[in-house]
Scaffold this active site. Structure first.
Site, mmCIF file in Angstrom:
data_model
loop_
_atom_site.group_PDB
_atom_site.id
_atom_site.type_symbol
_atom_site.label_atom_id
_atom_site.label_comp_id
_atom_site.label_asym_id
_atom_site.label_seq_id
_atom_site.Cartn_x
_atom_site.Cartn_y
_atom_site.Cartn_z
ATOM 1 N N ARG A 1 10.653 -27.581 11.224
ATOM 2 C CA ARG A 1 10.181 -27.680 9.841
ATOM 3 C C ARG A 1 11.100 -28.503 8.948
ATOM 4 N NH1 ARG A 1 8.592 -22.171 8.146
ATOM 5 N NH2 ARG A 1 8.619 -21.910 10.369
ATOM 6 N N THR A 2 12.401 -28.354 9.088
ATOM 7 C CA THR A 2 13.293 -29.085 8.186
ATOM 8 C C THR A 2 13.198 -30.585 8.449
ATOM 9 O OG1 THR A 2 14.749 -27.168 8.150
ATOM 10 C CG2 THR A 2 15.671 -29.231 7.345
ATOM 11 N N LYS B 1 26.077 -38.181 25.971
ATOM 12 C CA LYS B 1 26.958 -38.928 26.881
ATOM 13 C C LYS B 1 28.414 -38.837 26.436
ATOM 14 C CE LYS B 1 23.191 -42.211 27.512
ATOM 15 N NZ LYS B 1 22.721 -43.472 26.921
ATOM 16 N N ARG C 1 21.864 -32.657 10.224
ATOM 17 C CA ARG C 1 21.986 -31.257 10.628
ATOM 18 C C ARG C 1 22.953 -31.189 11.806
ATOM 19 N NH1 ARG C 1 17.584 -26.657 11.479
ATOM 20 N NH2 ARG C 1 17.869 -26.695 9.222
ATOM 21 N N HIS D 1 23.051 -24.803 3.569
ATOM 22 C CA HIS D 1 21.736 -25.413 3.797
ATOM 23 C C HIS D 1 21.121 -25.608 2.402
ATOM 24 C CE1 HIS D 1 18.020 -26.534 5.505
ATOM 25 N NE2 HIS D 1 17.740 -25.484 6.250
HETATM 26 C C1 NCD Z 1 17.002 -22.048 8.824
HETATM 27 C C2 NCD Z 1 18.181 -22.802 9.402
HETATM 28 O O1 NCD Z 1 18.012 -23.663 10.255
HETATM 29 O O2 NCD Z 1 19.265 -22.508 8.945
HETATM 30 N N1 NCD Z 1 15.769 -22.581 9.169
HETATM 31 C C3 NCD Z 1 15.300 -23.719 8.662
HETATM 32 O O3 NCD Z 1 15.980 -24.486 8.028
HETATM 33 N N2 NCD Z 1 14.000 -23.962 8.850
HETATM 34 C C4 NCD Z 1 17.059 -20.620 9.122
HETATM 35 C C5 NCD Z 1 17.022 -20.197 10.550
HETATM 36 O O4 NCD Z 1 17.188 -21.000 11.466
HETATM 37 O O5 NCD Z 1 16.849 -19.000 10.765
#
Ligand code: NCD
Length: 315
Positions: free
Chosen positions: A64-65, A92, A114, A142
């Site tokens: 989703r992110t 690698k 990320r 986040h």
């Molecule tokens: C969160 C994350 O990755 O920190 N999820 C997300 O951003 N969609 C929370 C989670 O992974 O539980």
């Protein structure tokens, strides 16, 4: 949305909620409200990032992110490239810094990162020329998740100031919890954390939150109940006796939710473990904002990209 009266945002990167002032946060939320209207139109495309290149650099799997950042960039007219670790030379043995230096040489304007290590994005910020957005670094921050949560709360409750918010579950491994605690308190909410003591960071009271290890006591009087995923992939050892036991004491079901205010609203950043931290009928019920959080996610990311674009060269 790009009108000169757009509220200003004085930062080159978005590395965390820590370091943002209340006016910074409010400026982003104001832009995000406008982005919601754009996303609800048939014609969703804007030209704010036309000619710009955005790279989504994901060292951890994410659906989703990553898709939310991709749509946000595309709605603003950027060329968006997704790069995930499974298909990169990091496998690698290339280091984070080498990868970033390589990408930097391709002259992107914005990199969304990320990474599984806390602080990774701050480190990169010293190595690249472009704008950086933290899309989650380890258990640290986040920021766009906290912003989208705040936007969702504000649009449903009309305010954040004075609300009682409970953040429940695996706080120890949660960057979402950390960013939300900072942001919600900056906007005047009162925050509680609820969870088994094994899943609460030591010294969490220093953040100014109330701490509960009894979910029933903690939920009393809450306006917002924010559930967190049990992050089993980050646990090396036994933090909970069993999933069944966890649900019994800390899973949000009808009985426990009834202890919060009657107009309490339920949130979850996703992905959800149904039947572990939240019962399915609550996740899909009338008090749930979980779907709306996803919609607000795109809007908040548009707002962030647009705000950072005002500092890009030749903007
Ligand atoms: C969160 C994350 O990755 O920190 N999820 C997300 O951003 N969609 C929370 C989670 O992974 O539980």
């Amino acid at each position: 949305m790009t009108a000169p009266e757009s509220p200003s945002f004085p930062h080159r990167h978005l590395l965390g909620i820590e370091g943002l002032s209340r006016p910074d946060i409010e400026a982003l939320l104001a832009r995000a409200d406008a982005a919601v209207d754009i996303s609800r139109q048939v014609e969703k495309k804007r030209t704010t990032l036309r000619g710009r290149t955005q790279i989504n650099l994901f060292f951890e799997p994410s659906t989703r992110t990553q898709s939310s950042f991709e749509l946000a960039g595309k709605r603003l007219g950027a060329d968006v490239m997704n790069m995930s670790v499974a298909s990169s030379s990091v496998k690698k043995g290339e280091t984070l810094i080498d990868t970033a230096a390589t990408l930097n040489a391709m002259r992107p304007d914005i990199i969304v990162v990320r990474h599984h290590a806390a602080g990774a994005v701050h480190l990169l910020a010293r190595k690249v020329d472009c704008a950086l957005v933290n899309a989650g670094d380890g258990a640290h921050e986040h920021p766009t998740q906290a912003l989208l949560d705040a936007l969702t709360i504000r649009r449903n409750k009309g305010r954040i100031e004075g609300l009682q918010v409970a953040i429940c579950g695996d706080v120890l491994h949660s960057r979402v919890a950390r960013s939300n605690i900072i942001l919600l308190q900056a906007l005047g909410a009162r925050v509680r954390v609820i969870g088994p003591s094994t899943l609460l960071p030591t010294g969490i009271e220093r953040f100014g939150v109330e701490v509960f290890t009894d979910m029933r006591a903690g939920l009393a009087g809450c306006d917002i109940v924010m559930m967190l995923r049990l992050q089993r992939e980050r646990m090396n050892g036994s933090f909970v006796p069993s999933v069944k036991e966890y649900f019994r004491y800390f899973g949000l079901d009808r009985d426990k939710l009834a202890l919060a205010r009657p107009d309490a609203l339920v949130m979850h950043p996703g992905p959800m473990n149904r039947g572990v931290e939240i019962a399915s009928d609550i996740a899909d019920g009338t008090q749930s904002l979980i779907r709306e959080q996803v919609e607000m996610g795109v809007a908040v990311r548009m707002a962030v990209l647009e705000a950072l674009a005002t500092h890009l060269p030749n903007a």
